[in-house]
Design an enzyme around this catalytic site. Structure first.
Site, PDB file in Angstrom:
ATOM      1  N   ALA A 202       0.837  -1.198   0.000  1.00 37.28           N
ATOM      2  CA  ALA A 202       0.000   0.000   0.000  1.00 37.28           C
ATOM      3  C   ALA A 202       0.878   1.257   0.000  1.00 37.28           C
ATOM      4  CB  ALA A 202      -0.933  -0.012   1.197  1.00 37.28           C
TER       5      ALA A 202
ATOM      6  N   SER B 103       4.161   1.188  -1.943  1.00 30.37           N
ATOM      7  CA  SER B 103       5.425   0.874  -2.595  1.00 30.37           C
ATOM      8  C   SER B 103       5.371  -0.540  -3.160  1.00 30.37           C
ATOM      9  CB  SER B 103       6.600   1.002  -1.616  1.00 30.37           C
ATOM     10  OG  SER B 103       6.499   0.041  -0.587  1.00 30.37           O
TER      11      SER B 103
ATOM     12  N   ARG C 189       7.705  -3.836  -5.397  1.00 29.93           N
ATOM     13  CA  ARG C 189       9.004  -4.432  -5.668  1.00 29.93           C
ATOM     14  C   ARG C 189       8.880  -5.416  -6.807  1.00 29.93           C
ATOM     15  NH1 ARG C 189      10.465  -7.860  -1.119  1.00 29.93           N
ATOM     16  NH2 ARG C 189       8.278  -8.422  -1.377  1.00 29.93           N
TER      17      ARG C 189
ATOM     18  N   HIS D 290      -3.886 -11.677  -3.713  1.00 31.18           N
ATOM     19  CA  HIS D 290      -3.865 -10.970  -2.443  1.00 31.18           C
ATOM     20  C   HIS D 290      -2.501 -11.211  -1.813  1.00 31.18           C
ATOM     21  CE1 HIS D 290      -5.561 -10.289   1.867  1.00 31.18           C
ATOM     22  NE2 HIS D 290      -4.930  -9.223   1.389  1.00 31.18           N
ATOM     23  N   ASP D 291      -1.802 -10.158  -1.423  1.00 30.32           N
ATOM     24  CA  ASP D 291      -0.426 -10.324  -0.950  1.00 30.32           C
ATOM     25  C   ASP D 291      -0.339 -11.257   0.247  1.00 30.32           C
ATOM     26  OD1 ASP D 291      -1.581  -8.492   0.813  1.00 30.32           O
ATOM     27  OD2 ASP D 291      -0.179  -6.873   0.357  1.00 30.32           O
TER      28      ASP D 291
ATOM     29  N   THR E 106       2.717  -3.514   7.459  1.00 28.94           N
ATOM     30  CA  THR E 106       1.829  -2.403   7.795  1.00 28.94           C
ATOM     31  C   THR E 106       0.595  -2.926   8.520  1.00 28.94           C
ATOM     32  OG1 THR E 106       2.606  -1.122   5.904  1.00 28.94           O
ATOM     33  CG2 THR E 106       0.483  -0.502   6.840  1.00 28.94           C
TER      34      THR E 106
ATOM     35  N   ASN F 194      -7.424  -9.540  10.990  1.00 29.31           N
ATOM     36  CA  ASN F 194      -6.569  -8.380  10.737  1.00 29.31           C
ATOM     37  C   ASN F 194      -6.234  -7.680  12.050  1.00 29.31           C
ATOM     38  OD1 ASN F 194      -7.589  -8.882   8.031  1.00 29.31           O
ATOM     39  ND2 ASN F 194      -6.844  -6.847   7.523  1.00 29.31           N
TER      40      ASN F 194
ATOM     41  N   GLY G 149       8.136  -8.212   6.313  1.00 31.49           N
ATOM     42  CA  GLY G 149       9.091  -7.240   6.830  1.00 31.49           C
ATOM     43  C   GLY G 149       9.163  -7.215   8.335  1.00 31.49           C
TER      44      GLY G 149
END
Length: 496
Positions: A14, A16, A18, A242-243, A264, A301, A411
């Site tokens: 959301a 950026s 890669r 969906h990531d 995030t 979530n 991350g």
């Protein structure tokens, strides 16, 4: 990289994205990031919108960079697939042109819409039909808000963000199931659009595309794109678009273990072979999102590192910014608790000042309200760890199965303090890594589709050969049991 056939994962977060080149060989899955790009949302025509032109420019540059990297490695670039965040969409006309830039899920247009929809249809019925958790920015509520504003006269097709990217590459006009399931408009039992919801809410079913599973080969890169990008007939494959679906696919899960896709947002859940839909699940606001190859992601979530990222932006603007690698060791030296908040409170979704909201929440619950970045960072990370533990306990209650450990990917898996706190708060071992689980899962689905491996199970086995997750075992159980008691009090007080 020793692989002859190489694949390209375009992973869009959301704000950026890669480009990650990867291939399978004797030593497992190898990855190489070739490009990174940014496309922050901005105010256009009265709404917070994604800079989709910039996003597509980054996508094309990512393919160029992967072409060059593949040539250096002596391999051929065989396929490309795009994954992204959920719920946002764009509208195309009959000629396939984007009519307006997609609106960001953090736009305020959905304020109050979820409650209005629930009053018209009923939360129990919506959940019973879709199995999806209630979040105010779900596509369902975005579409209701769009209907109130009015649909563009030329709108002919609605596509989710990764589907829009695949359309740009090869003309595809379908929607991949893992992302489609997040809309809260897909039938949990049949995997098709729920005509009843569209009818009762007066939504345009005619705009909705065919739904296809992850691993569908969508076509070949347009000839004009091949010419512009200096590449051959690249295959376009739908990964788990969906990531989080790709991240879970790219996690070498131990039997029965939960996962946390940490970034995030934090997505806390378990992998199942069927949806779990009940009154208890609905009350706990869990979700049943489609996964790759017939799996179901049963998860919740959690606000995630967005809270800390927002604080750091404020500290940077005030000249107080600190590198996280330097900040975390200082956080680890602080004894006991610095304070606790409920991370999923709506006040933390998109405030004008995150530090102000954190300190206000601490004051309202009778706790000291530090202004120091080290102390506030500890508040955020300890609160997240305790929220994870709370969600994991709910998973055990709802599924009737023990969760013996947690595998953290993404991350956030680099955050050693949070990993250890998650082990401590939950009383379970934690495995952290791979960081690149989303790209890995995207690439594994492409490899299955292109016939290089027989199944996702085989791909995960190869992935496990390539990564060495770091293990964190629970410590200081009595101290964290007391922290959990205090956290439950705060959570109950905030909920009340």
């Amino acid at each position: 990289m020793e692989a002859a056939a190489l694949h390209l994962a375009i992973d869009l977060g959301a704000g950026s994205g890669r480009a990650v080149l990867g291939g399978l060989g004797a030593s497992g899955l190898t990855l190489r990031e070739t490009h990174r790009f940014h496309y922050a949302p901005r105010r256009v025509d009265g709404h917070l919108r994604w800079d989709f032109g910039r996003l597509l420019e980054g996508l094309r540059d990512g393919i160029r960079s992967a072409r060059s990297a593949a040539a250096e490695l002596g391999g051929g670039l065989d396929s490309v697939g795009v994954d992204s965040w959920a719920v946002d969409y764009g509208l195309l006309d009959a000629e396939g042109r984007l009519l307006e830039e997609p609106i960001c899920y953090r736009d305020e247009r959905t304020e109050g819409v979820m409650d209005d929809v629930s009053a018209r249809v009923g939360r129990d019925e919506i959940f019973g039909r879709t199995g999806i958790q209630f979040l105010p920015f779900n596509t369902l509520y975005q579409l209701v808000a769009h209907s109130r504003d009015g649909w563009p006269a030329k709108a002919a097709r609605l596509l989710m963000i990764p589907d829009l990217c695949h359309h740009e590459l090869c003309g595809s006009l379908v929607s991949e199931r893992t992302n489609a399931s997040t809309t809260q408009l897909l039938r949990a039992d049949e995997g098709r659009w729920d005509e009843t919801l569209f009818t009762r809410l007066d939504l345009p079913l005619a705009l909705m595309p065919e739904v296809v599973p992850a691993g569908t080969e969508l076509g070949t890169l347009f000839a004009r794109q091949q010419s512009e990008l200096g590449i051959g007939a690249l295959r376009v494959v739908a990964p788990a678009t969906h990531d989080t679906g790709s991240a879970v696919a790219g996690t070498p899960l131990e039997p029965g273990w939960a996962y946390i896709s940490s970034g995030t947002w934090s997505l806390v859940g378990v992998e199942r072979d069927a949806p779990l839909i009940s009154g208890a699940v609905a009350r706990a606001n869990f979700t049943n999102e489609s996964g790759a190859f017939g799996t179901v992601r049963f998860l919740k979530n959690v606000m995630g590192l967005w809270i800390l990222e927002s604080c750091n932006r404020e500290w940077q603007a005030a000249g107080r910014g600190q590198d996280l690698a330097e900040l975390l060791p200082r956080v680890a030296t602080v004894p006991g608790l610095a304070g606790l908040v409920f991370p999923d409170h709506p006040r933390f979704f998109n405030p004008s000042s995150m530090t102000t909201e954190l300190r206000a929440s601490l004051v309202e619950t009778g706790q000291p309200a530090p202004d120091d970045p080290v102390m506030l960072t500890k508040v955020v990370l300890d609160s997240l760890a305790l929220r994870y533990a709370s969600v994991l306990a709910m998973i055990e209650d709802l599924t009737g199965r023990e969760v013996p450990g947690v595998h953290i990917v993404g991350g956030g898996s680099l955050n050693a303090y949070l990993n250890q706190a998650t082990a401590d708060a939950g009383g379970r071992p934690v495995l952290a890594g791979p960081v690149e689980a989303t790209a890995a899962g995207n690439l594994l689905v492409q490899a299955v589709t292109r016939g290089e491996i027989a199944s996702l199970t085989e791909g995960r086995r190869l992935l496990a050969q390539s990564v060495q997750p770091r293990r964190f075992d629970p410590r200081r159980r009595a101290e964290w049991a007391e922290a959990a008691r205090r956290y439950r009090e705060i959570e109950r007080a905030v909920a009340a």
